[in-house]
Design an enzyme around this catalytic site. Structure first.
Site, mmCIF file in Angstrom:
data_model
loop_
_atom_site.group_PDB
_atom_site.id
_atom_site.type_symbol
_atom_site.label_atom_id
_atom_site.label_comp_id
_atom_site.label_asym_id
_atom_site.label_seq_id
_atom_site.Cartn_x
_atom_site.Cartn_y
_atom_site.Cartn_z
ATOM 1 C CG ASP A 250 -1.641 -1.178 1.332
ATOM 2 O OD1 ASP A 250 -2.406 -1.541 0.435
ATOM 3 O OD2 ASP A 250 -1.381 -2.008 2.300
ATOM 4 C CG HIS A 278 -3.460 -4.899 3.612
ATOM 5 N ND1 HIS A 278 -2.885 -4.163 2.728
ATOM 6 C CD2 HIS A 278 -3.843 -6.061 2.719
ATOM 7 C CE1 HIS A 278 -3.154 -4.940 1.592
ATOM 8 N NE2 HIS A 278 -3.583 -6.031 1.591
HETATM 9 N N1 LIG Z 1 -0.738 -7.818 2.761
HETATM 10 C C1 LIG Z 1 -0.666 -7.900 1.632
HETATM 11 O O1 LIG Z 1 -0.204 -6.718 0.965
HETATM 12 C C2 LIG Z 1 -1.159 -8.503 0.363
HETATM 13 C C3 LIG Z 1 -1.169 -8.430 -0.961
HETATM 14 C C4 LIG Z 1 -1.447 -9.286 -1.683
HETATM 15 C C5 LIG Z 1 -2.130 -10.739 -1.312
HETATM 16 N N2 LIG Z 1 -2.249 -10.921 0.114
HETATM 17 C C6 LIG Z 1 -2.773 -12.225 0.597
HETATM 18 O O2 LIG Z 1 -1.464 -13.148 0.638
HETATM 19 C C7 LIG Z 1 -2.412 -14.348 0.481
HETATM 20 C C8 LIG Z 1 -1.410 -15.305 -0.257
HETATM 21 O O3 LIG Z 1 -1.503 -14.801 -1.590
HETATM 22 P P1 LIG Z 1 -1.198 -15.541 -2.986
HETATM 23 O O4 LIG Z 1 -1.647 -14.784 -4.205
HETATM 24 O O5 LIG Z 1 0.088 -16.334 -2.836
HETATM 25 O O6 LIG Z 1 -2.422 -17.076 -2.848
HETATM 26 P P2 LIG Z 1 -2.165 -18.359 -3.591
HETATM 27 O O7 LIG Z 1 -3.586 -18.701 -3.650
HETATM 28 O O8 LIG Z 1 -1.527 -18.188 -5.018
HETATM 29 O O9 LIG Z 1 -1.228 -19.056 -2.561
HETATM 30 C C9 LIG Z 1 -1.678 -19.492 -1.148
HETATM 31 C C10 LIG Z 1 -0.897 -20.790 -0.809
HETATM 32 O O10 LIG Z 1 -1.123 -20.794 0.640
HETATM 33 C C11 LIG Z 1 -1.329 -22.348 0.745
HETATM 34 N N3 LIG Z 1 -1.831 -22.462 1.945
HETATM 35 C C12 LIG Z 1 -3.240 -22.351 2.209
HETATM 36 N N4 LIG Z 1 -3.489 -22.697 3.723
HETATM 37 C C13 LIG Z 1 -2.089 -22.792 4.118
HETATM 38 C C14 LIG Z 1 -1.549 -23.306 5.417
HETATM 39 N N5 LIG Z 1 -2.512 -23.461 6.386
HETATM 40 N N6 LIG Z 1 -0.379 -23.466 5.567
HETATM 41 C C15 LIG Z 1 0.358 -23.407 4.533
HETATM 42 N N7 LIG Z 1 0.080 -22.847 3.340
HETATM 43 C C16 LIG Z 1 -1.392 -22.674 3.195
HETATM 44 C C17 LIG Z 1 -2.259 -22.517 -0.322
HETATM 45 O O11 LIG Z 1 -2.113 -24.041 -0.807
HETATM 46 C C18 LIG Z 1 -1.446 -21.887 -1.602
HETATM 47 O O12 LIG Z 1 -0.283 -22.718 -2.169
HETATM 48 C C19 LIG Z 1 -3.665 -14.312 0.363
HETATM 49 O O13 LIG Z 1 -4.382 -14.207 1.628
HETATM 50 C C20 LIG Z 1 -3.739 -12.847 -0.069
HETATM 51 O O14 LIG Z 1 -5.037 -12.093 0.090
HETATM 52 C C21 LIG Z 1 -1.627 -9.919 0.983
#
Ligand SMILES: NC(=O)c1ccc[n+]([C@@H]2O[C@H](COP(=O)([O-])OP(=O)(O)OC[C@H]3O[C@@H](n4cnc5c(N)ncnc54)[C@H](O)[C@@H]3O)[C@@H](O)[C@H]2O)c1
Length: 438
Positions: A250, A278
Site C-alpha cells: 500500500d 490493510h
Molecule cells: N498484505 C498484502 O499486502 C497482500 C497482498 C497480496 C495478497 N495478500 C494475501 O496473501 C495471501 C496469499 O496470496 P497468493 O496470491 O500467494 O495466494 P495463492 O492462493 O496463490 O497461494 C496461497 C498458498 O497458501 C497455501 N496455504 C493455504 N493454507 C495454508 C496453510 N494453512 N499453511 C500453509 N500454506 C497454506 C495454499 O495451498 C496456496 O498454495 C492471500 O491471503 C492474499 O489475500 C496480501
C-alpha cells in the site's frame, strides 16, 4: 570479498535415489577454494578451485555412500556444501533460517527466488529456506523446491518442505506467513477471519514452541492485521513487537500515485505512512508525506484530488490490475515483502520512515492498544524498529484513522475466541477487503 559461486558441478549418483546427488567440485568467482563435506564422512575433502566448466562425466565415488543427517531436507540440499570455518568467518555470515508459508502460492513464487539469490539479506548471507504448504499444495511444493535446486543459488544451503508448522518453524529467525485460504463463494468476511484466524493461531503456537526467541514475523495472508494479532497472541514467549502485518505494498502504491500526480520519479517521494488496516479503510497519509523534501500539499496543490481520489486510487490499484492482467498482484507484493524486510535489516535513511502493521501497545498517537495497526516506523537496521514521534495530524487524517481503528477493534471482537478473549461477537460494519485480495 566475493561470494562463493556454485557452478556446473561434477556429480555422481550414489545409489541413494534420484534426489541424492553429491557435488564434487565447485569454484568461487574469485577462484578461492571451497571445502566439500559429504555427510557421514570422517574427513572433509578439499576440492581444488576449477574454472573448467565443460561438462564432466560422472565420477565414481569410492568412499562409503553418504547419507543425509538432515532428515527434513530436500534433494540436493541434503548435502552439505560449506566453506572452511576460517573462510566462513571472513566472508560469509552465519546461516539464517527463513520460513515461508504458502510457499507454493503465487506471491512465494516470486519471493523465494529473491530470498535465495541474496537480494534480500545480502550477498554474504547464506540462507536455509523452510517451506510450509497445505496438504493440497504439497506436490506443488516439491515442484518449487526442484526449481530452487535447478537455480544453483550459491547462498541457498538448505531447503525443507513440510505441511507441519512445528517442523518448518524450528529455529527460524524470520517467518514470512503468506499462506492463507481464499474466500470461498458466498463466504462472509467474518467467515474468512475465522477460517484464516485458525491457521494463524496454530502457526503462532508453533512459532512459540520452536522458533528462535527473537524471530521476526511478517504476516501477509489476509486479513493480515488481525491474522498478525492472532499469531502474536498465540505466541506469548515471543515479543509482540516482532510481529508485522504487511502494508508495504500500500505504501509503495501510494508513493507511485503521488509521484505520478506531481510529475516526479518515485524516488523523490518520502515519509509516506499507511495508517491502520490493510483494507479499504486504510489511510494513506498525504499530510506528512514529502516530495523532494517538501510537504506533499505544497507540491500537489490540487487538494481535492488528494482528499477524494488519491486514497481510492491506492485502494483500487489491486482491482484495476486484476482487470488488466487477469490475476492478482503477486510480483509487486513479493517486492514489497522484500522492502519490508530490508527496512528492518538496514538503517532507515535520515529523516524518512516506512509503514508496517505493528502492535499498538505503547504507541504515541493515542491509537487503541491491543491491535495491529499500520504506523510509521524507523529502524537502526538490527531487525527492530521504533515508532516515529514527529508526525502531525489534522481533522481529516484523524477522522479516517478513527474509522480504520474502529474496524480493527471490530475484527478483534470477531476473533476473540482465537486470542483468549472469550466469546467472539462479530459486528463488522461492511465488507472492506481490498479488491483483488480475497
Ligand atoms: N498484505 C498484502 O499486502 C497482500 C497482498 C497480496 C495478497 N495478500 C494475501 O496473501 C495471501 C496469499 O496470496 P497468493 O496470491 O500467494 O495466494 P495463492 O492462493 O496463490 O497461494 C496461497 C498458498 O497458501 C497455501 N496455504 C493455504 N493454507 C495454508 C496453510 N494453512 N499453511 C500453509 N500454506 C497454506 C495454499 O495451498 C496456496 O498454495 C492471500 O491471503 C492474499 O489475500 C496480501
Amino acid at each position: 570479498m566475493a561470494v562463493a559461486e556454485l557452478t556446473t558441478p561434477t556429480w555422481t549418483k550414489q545409489g541413494l535415489g534420484s534426489s541424492h546427488l553429491s557435488y564434487l567440485s565447485a569454484r568461487t568467482s574469485s577462484c578461492r577454494r571451497l571445502s566439500f563435506r559429504p555427510l557421514r564422512r570422517t574427513h572433509s575433502s578439499r576440492i581444488s578451485c576449477s574454472v573448467n566448466q565443460t561438462a564432466q562425466a560422472p565420477a565414481a565415488v569410492e568412499t562409503e555412500v553418504p547419507k543425509s543427517n538432515k532428515p527434513d531436507c530436500f534433494g540436493v540440499f541434503c548435502l552439505t556444501y560449506d566453506l572452511k570455518a576460517e573462510e566462513e568467518t571472513k566472508s560469509w555470515k552465519k546461516l539464517i533460517n527463513v520460513a515461508v508459508s504458502g510457499a507454493a502460492g503465487m506471491i512465494s513464487n516470486h519471493l523465494l527466488f529473491k530470498l535465495a539469490s541474496g537480494q534480500v539479506f545480502g550477498p554474504d548471507q547464506p540462507i536455509a529456506l523452510k517451506l510450509l504448504g497445505s496438504e493440497r499444495s504439497f506436490q506443488a511444493l516439491e515442484g518449487v523446491a526442484m526449481e530452487l535446486e535447478d537455480s544453483l543459488f550459491p547462498l541457498l544451503r538448505e531447503v525443507q518442505i513440510s505441511i507441519d508448522p512445528y517442523e518448518v518453524f524450528q529455529d527460524v529467525e524470520w517467518a514470512l506467513l503468506i499462506g492463507a485460504k481464499p474466500r470461498g463463494p458466498g463466504m462472509e468476511r467474518a467467515g474468512l477471519l475465522d477460517i484464516n484466524g485458525q491457521i494463524f493461531a496454530e502457526q503462532g503456537k508453533a512459532l512459540n514452541a520452536v522458533a528462535s526467541r527473537n524471530v521476526k514475523v511478517i504476516v501477509v495472508g489476509n486479513p493480515c492485521n488481525t491474522n498478525a494479532l492472532i499469531c502474536l497472541k498465540n505466541a506469548p514467549d515471543i515479543p509482540a513487537k516482532n510481529f508485522h502485518a504487511l502494508t508495504r505494498l500500500d505504501e509503495n502504491r501510494a508513493k507511485c500515485q503521488l509521484a505520478l500526480k506531481a510529475g516526479v520519479f518515485y524516488d523523490k517521494v518520502s515519509n509516506v505512512t499507511i495508517w491502520g488496516n490493510h483494507s479499504t479503510t486504510q489511510v494513506p497519509d498525504f499530510l506528512n508525506a514529502k516530495i523532494n523534501g517538501l510537504p506533499v500539499k505544497e507540491v500537489i496543490t490540487d487538494h481535492k484530488w488528494l482528499e477524494e481520489e488519491f486514497t481510492e486510487k491506492v485502494q483500487k490499484r489491486g482491482g484495476v490490475l486484476i482487470q488488466k492482467w487477469g490475476r492478482s498482484s503477486a510480483a509487486s507484493t513479493a517486492v514489497s515483502i522484500v522492502d519490508a524486510i530490508k527496512s528492518l535489516v538496514t538503517p532507515t535513511p535520515e529523516g524518512d520512515w516506512f509503514s508496517s502493521g505493528v502492535y499498538t501497545d505503547g504507541n504515541p498517537y493515542g491509537i487503541a492498544e491491543g491491535i495491529v495497526f499500520s504506523m510509521p516506523c524507523r529502524s537502526k537496521g538490527d531487525g527492530d524498529y521504533e515508532l516515529v514521534k514527529d508526525v502531525i495530524f489534522d481533522d481529516y487524517l484523524l477522522k479516517r484513522i478513527t474509522k480504520t481503528e474502529a474496524e480493527l477493534l471490530a475484527e478483534k471482537r470477531c476473533v476473540a475466541h482465537l486470542i483468549g478473549g472469550g466469546v467472539a461477537y462479530c459486528d463488522l460494519p461492511e465488507d472492506t477487503m481490498l479488491p483483488g485480495e480475497m
